[in-house]
Design a protein around this motif. Structure first.
Motif, PDB file in Angstrom:
ATOM      1  N   LEU A   5       2.775   1.577   7.804  1.00 18.91           N
ATOM      2  CA  LEU A   5       2.029   0.604   7.016  1.00 18.91           C
ATOM      3  C   LEU A   5       2.304  -0.821   7.497  1.00 18.91           C
ATOM      4  O   LEU A   5       1.368  -1.589   7.740  1.00 18.91           O
ATOM      5  CB  LEU A   5       2.369   0.738   5.528  1.00 18.91           C
ATOM      6  N   MET A  40      -4.198   0.808   5.592  1.00 24.29           N
ATOM      7  CA  MET A  40      -4.168   2.071   6.334  1.00 24.29           C
ATOM      8  C   MET A  40      -5.577   2.612   6.568  1.00 24.29           C
ATOM      9  O   MET A  40      -5.882   3.111   7.661  1.00 24.29           O
ATOM     10  CB  MET A  40      -3.309   3.099   5.598  1.00 24.29           C
ATOM     11  N   PRO A  58       2.585   6.310   5.145  1.00 24.35           N
ATOM     12  CA  PRO A  58       2.712   4.860   5.297  1.00 24.35           C
ATOM     13  C   PRO A  58       4.142   4.352   5.414  1.00 24.35           C
ATOM     14  O   PRO A  58       4.379   3.334   6.065  1.00 24.35           O
ATOM     15  CB  PRO A  58       2.041   4.310   4.035  1.00 24.35           C
TER      16      PRO A  58
END
Length: 139
Positions: A5, A40, A58
Motif C-alpha cells: 500500500l 490499491m 496491502p
C-alpha cells in the motif's frame, strides 16, 4: 520494509496520479471504503500491481519482483539487457520487467549474480528506485 500500500501511495504521488474513488479491484481482502482501497484499486487498474491469490495484501511488504512490474508499467519503460542473475529464469513472470529496470540502470542485484525477486524492498530503496525511474523516463 515498505508495504504494498505505501509503495503504491509513493508511486502514485511521484506520477501525480490521484487515487480514483471509482477504481475497483476484485480483491477478497479489501472492500470499497476501506483505508487504502482507492490507492490499491487505482494501481491495480493501471497494471502497476496485481493481486496475489485474489488478495491485495496491502500491509505485506512489496517484493523486488513486484517492484519491477510496478515501476516498468508506471513509467512505461522499455528495453532489453542480458541479465547476470542466476536466481531468475526467462520463465519467471517478472523477468522482462527486471530486464527493463536493469537496462535503464534502475536496479542491480542484491549481489552481482542474484536479483532475489522475493526479498522485501525498504522504503529508502523504493524511493531510490522511483527517483531512478523518473530520471530514466525523462530521457
Amino acid at each position: 520494509n515498505v508495504s504494498r500500500l505505501n509503495a503504491m501511495m509513493m508511486l502514485l504521488r511521484a506520477l501525480d496520479i490521484k487515487p480514483s474513488s471509482t477504481a475497483t479491484m476484485p480483491a477478497s481482502d479489501m472492500k470499497k471504503g476501506q483505508y487504502g482501497y482507492d490507492v490499491m484499486a487505482t494501481a491495480y487498474q493501471r497494471g502497476f500491481i496485481t493481486l496475489e491469490n485474489g488478495k491485495a495484501n496491502p500491509q505485506a511488504p512489496i517484493r523486488r519482483g513486484v517492484m519491477a512490474q510496478a515501476l516498468t508499467k508506471a513509467f512505461q519503460l522499455q528495453g532489453k539487457s542480458d541479465l547476470p542473475f542466476t536466481d531468475i529464469s526467462p520463465s519467471y513472470e517478472q523477468y522482462k520487467n527486471i530486464e527493463v529496470l536493469y537496462h535503464h540502470e534502475i536496479t542491480t542485484g542484491t549481489t552481482p549474480t542474484t536479483f532475489d525477486p522475493y526479498a522485501p524492498v525498504t522504503r529508502q530503496q523504493f524511493a531510490t528506485f522511483i527517483m531512478r525511474s523518473l530520471n530514466a523516463s525523462s530521457k
